[in-house]
Scaffold this motif. Structure first.
Motif, short mmCIF file in Angstrom:
data_model
loop_
_atom_site.label_atom_id
_atom_site.label_comp_id
_atom_site.label_asym_id
_atom_site.label_seq_id
_atom_site.Cartn_x
_atom_site.Cartn_y
_atom_site.Cartn_z
N SER A 94 0.85 -1.19 0.00
CA SER A 94 0.00 0.00 0.00
C SER A 94 0.89 1.24 0.00
CB SER A 94 -0.91 0.01 1.22
OG SER A 94 -1.73 1.17 1.25
N SER A 95 0.51 2.25 -0.77
CA SER A 95 1.32 3.46 -0.85
C SER A 95 0.47 4.65 -1.27
CB SER A 95 2.45 3.27 -1.87
OG SER A 95 3.18 4.47 -2.05
N ASP A 96 0.86 5.84 -0.82
CA ASP A 96 0.22 7.06 -1.29
C ASP A 96 0.44 7.26 -2.78
OD1 ASP A 96 -0.56 7.56 1.30
OD2 ASP A 96 1.12 8.91 1.74
N THR A 97 1.53 6.67 -3.29
CA THR A 97 1.84 6.71 -4.73
C THR A 97 1.68 5.30 -5.28
OG1 THR A 97 3.41 8.51 -4.39
CG2 THR A 97 3.60 7.27 -6.45
N PRO A 98 0.59 5.01 -6.01
CA PRO A 98 0.33 3.65 -6.48
C PRO A 98 1.48 3.02 -7.26
CG PRO A 98 -1.61 4.99 -6.77
CD PRO A 98 -0.52 5.92 -6.34
N ALA A 99 2.29 3.83 -7.95
CA ALA A 99 3.41 3.28 -8.71
C ALA A 99 4.45 2.63 -7.81
CB ALA A 99 4.06 4.38 -9.56
N ASN A 100 4.45 2.97 -6.53
CA ASN A 100 5.40 2.36 -5.59
C ASN A 100 5.01 0.95 -5.19
OD1 ASN A 100 6.72 4.78 -5.63
ND2 ASN A 100 6.31 5.34 -3.51
N LEU A 120 17.51 16.01 0.63
CA LEU A 120 16.53 14.97 0.36
C LEU A 120 15.37 14.97 1.33
CD1 LEU A 120 18.96 11.99 -0.37
CD2 LEU A 120 17.86 13.52 -2.02
N GLY A 121 15.55 15.62 2.46
CA GLY A 121 14.51 15.63 3.47
C GLY A 121 14.61 14.45 4.42
N LYS A 122 13.54 14.22 5.16
CA LYS A 122 13.55 13.25 6.25
C LYS A 122 12.81 11.98 5.86
CE LYS A 122 12.91 13.18 11.29
NZ LYS A 122 12.44 13.99 12.44
N THR A 123 13.39 10.85 6.22
CA THR A 123 12.75 9.55 6.06
C THR A 123 12.51 8.97 7.45
OG1 THR A 123 13.90 9.15 3.97
CG2 THR A 123 12.98 7.23 5.09
N ALA A 162 6.52 -2.81 7.90
CA ALA A 162 7.14 -1.50 8.09
C ALA A 162 6.28 -0.41 7.48
CB ALA A 162 8.53 -1.47 7.46
N ARG A 163 6.32 0.73 8.12
CA ARG A 163 5.74 1.96 7.59
C ARG A 163 6.89 2.91 7.31
NH1 ARG A 163 4.50 7.07 9.35
NH2 ARG A 163 2.55 8.03 8.55
N ILE A 164 7.05 3.32 6.06
CA ILE A 164 8.17 4.18 5.67
C ILE A 164 7.62 5.45 5.03
CG2 ILE A 164 10.28 4.36 4.30
CD1 ILE A 164 10.43 1.30 4.32
N GLU A 165 7.94 6.58 5.64
CA GLU A 165 7.47 7.87 5.11
C GLU A 165 8.67 8.65 4.60
OE1 GLU A 165 5.08 11.94 6.46
OE2 GLU A 165 5.15 10.20 7.79
N GLU A 166 8.61 9.06 3.33
CA GLU A 166 9.70 9.82 2.70
C GLU A 166 9.11 10.78 1.70
OE1 GLU A 166 14.08 8.93 0.74
OE2 GLU A 166 12.56 7.37 0.67
N ALA A 167 9.55 12.04 1.76
CA ALA A 167 9.07 13.08 0.84
C ALA A 167 7.54 13.14 0.82
CB ALA A 167 9.61 12.84 -0.56
N SER A 168 6.93 13.06 2.02
CA SER A 168 5.47 13.15 2.19
C SER A 168 4.71 11.99 1.57
CB SER A 168 4.95 14.48 1.63
OG SER A 168 5.54 15.57 2.30
N VAL A 169 5.42 10.93 1.20
CA VAL A 169 4.79 9.72 0.66
C VAL A 169 5.00 8.59 1.65
CG1 VAL A 169 4.82 8.01 -1.18
CG2 VAL A 169 5.11 10.43 -1.73
#
Length: 333
Positions: free
Chosen positions: A42-48, A286-289, A311-318
């Motif tokens: 599952s992802s905020d960006t379906p391509a992931n 790159l911001g925070k992961t 795992a839940r991984i948040e990077e670049a607001s995704v």
């Protein structure tokens, strides 16, 4: 995770061989084979949302001549990437060299793994060391020394540069030969890169501290300097806590500062180890992961391990939600 389990085996074989090398010759080896599957379900960006199966093998052999001198070689089989971003499975030498003792010191010369950080050895669980692996030092040409300080611990010192010899290539799928023209901190073909690490054990508490300097490579804008501090403690032999923080200036030879934190806990229930991890990586450009993970591993038959984790991984607001499962087989004599 794979690298943690293999590191424990490497430590065992190295200690056994060091003792053996003082009075007799012989060959010893250890290895791990891992099969795994990872799914971003599952992802905020379906391509992931992808599924990936993988295989990996890592092997270390040491031959002791019986006079305090030994030679060592390490082989890794895994998916590698070439300069054009093509991938395939390749086999390469990740270590190769000579080891000998001088009083309380042990010296390695050749293609080596300098000591800096320890999360990939200590953090339990499939995703336990995922972010910290970014700053591991490996495949370096140089000289390392471990100085036994007795009750005061062990001091490790290294001078090195990134391997740019023919050994930086791989058989099967060739990842290509490293060159100083590619740049990157530490890729200098000179012994102008250094690491320093201290490790001490005090009862059930373990402490590490270290620093490193990697000189700017071709096209880099800065040298990299970094430091880390780690601590672990085991309660009644079952519950273990581990924490590591690392900071860098000029990270990777860029203008970035970078900060890493790994917090990990593991609880053993018989042959099952339950674990949890909170980790962050913060790189200026790159911001925070942020990573949160829970997992479980089951060891059986002395040589086998099966593990699984979420795992839940948040990077670049995704935000990605990831499931990983692996099966490991330990080999060796």
């Amino acid at each position: 995770m794979y690298i943690q389990r293999f590191a424990a085996l490497v430590g065992t074989i190295a200690c056994a061989t060091a003792a053996q090398a003082q009075d007799q010759s012989g060959f010893a080896w250890e290895g791990l084979v891992e099969l795994g599957f990872e799914s971003v379900y599952s992802s905020d960006t379906p391509a992931n949302e992808t599924d990936t199966a993988y295989a990996k093998g890592e092997f270390l052999g040491i031959y002791a001549f019986g006079n305090g001198v030994s030679i060592f070689a390490g082989l890794t089989f895994e998916e590698v990437e070439d300069a054009a971003a093509n991938t395939g499975y390749g086999l390469y030498l990740d270590q190769l060299g000579l080891e000998f003792g001088i009083g309380p010191a042990t010296v390695q010369l050749g293609k080596v793994h300098p000591a800096f950080g320890t999360a990939w050895d200590e953090a339990a669980g499939y995703f336990g060391s995922t972010l910290a692996e970014d700053y591991e030092l490996s495949e370096q040409i140089g000289a390392l020394t471990d100085l036994d300080l007795g009750a005061a611990g062990v001091l490790s010192v290294g001078l090195f540069y990134a391997d740019d010899t023919a050994l930086s290539q791989s058989a099967g799928f060739n990842r290509g030969r490293n060159s100083t023209a590619l740049g990157g901190a530490g890729n200098t073909r000179r012994l102008d890169n250094a690491s320093l690490q201290w490790h001490g054990t005090f009862g059930d508490t373990r402490v590490w501290a270290g620093a490193r300097h990697l000189s700017a490579g071709a096209g880099d804008v800065s040298d990299e300097t970094g430091g880390f501090l780690a601590i672990g403690h085991t309660f009644r032999g079952a519950l273990d806590f581990f924490a590591e923080a690392a900071v860098f200036d000029g990270y990777g030879g860029t203008a970035d500062n970078a900060r890493f934190v790994t917090l990990n806990a593991a609880y053993a229930v018989g042959d099952v180890t339950l674990s949890g991890t909170v980790a962050t990586r913060d790189v200026d450009s790159l911001g925070k992961t942020e990573l949160l993970s829970i997992g479980a591993e089951y060891e059986f038959g002395d040589r086998y391990l099966v593990g699984a984790a979420l795992a839940r991984i948040e990077e670049a607001s995704v935000t990605d939600y990831v499931f990983g499962v692996n099966f490991e087989i330990a080999l060796g004599n």
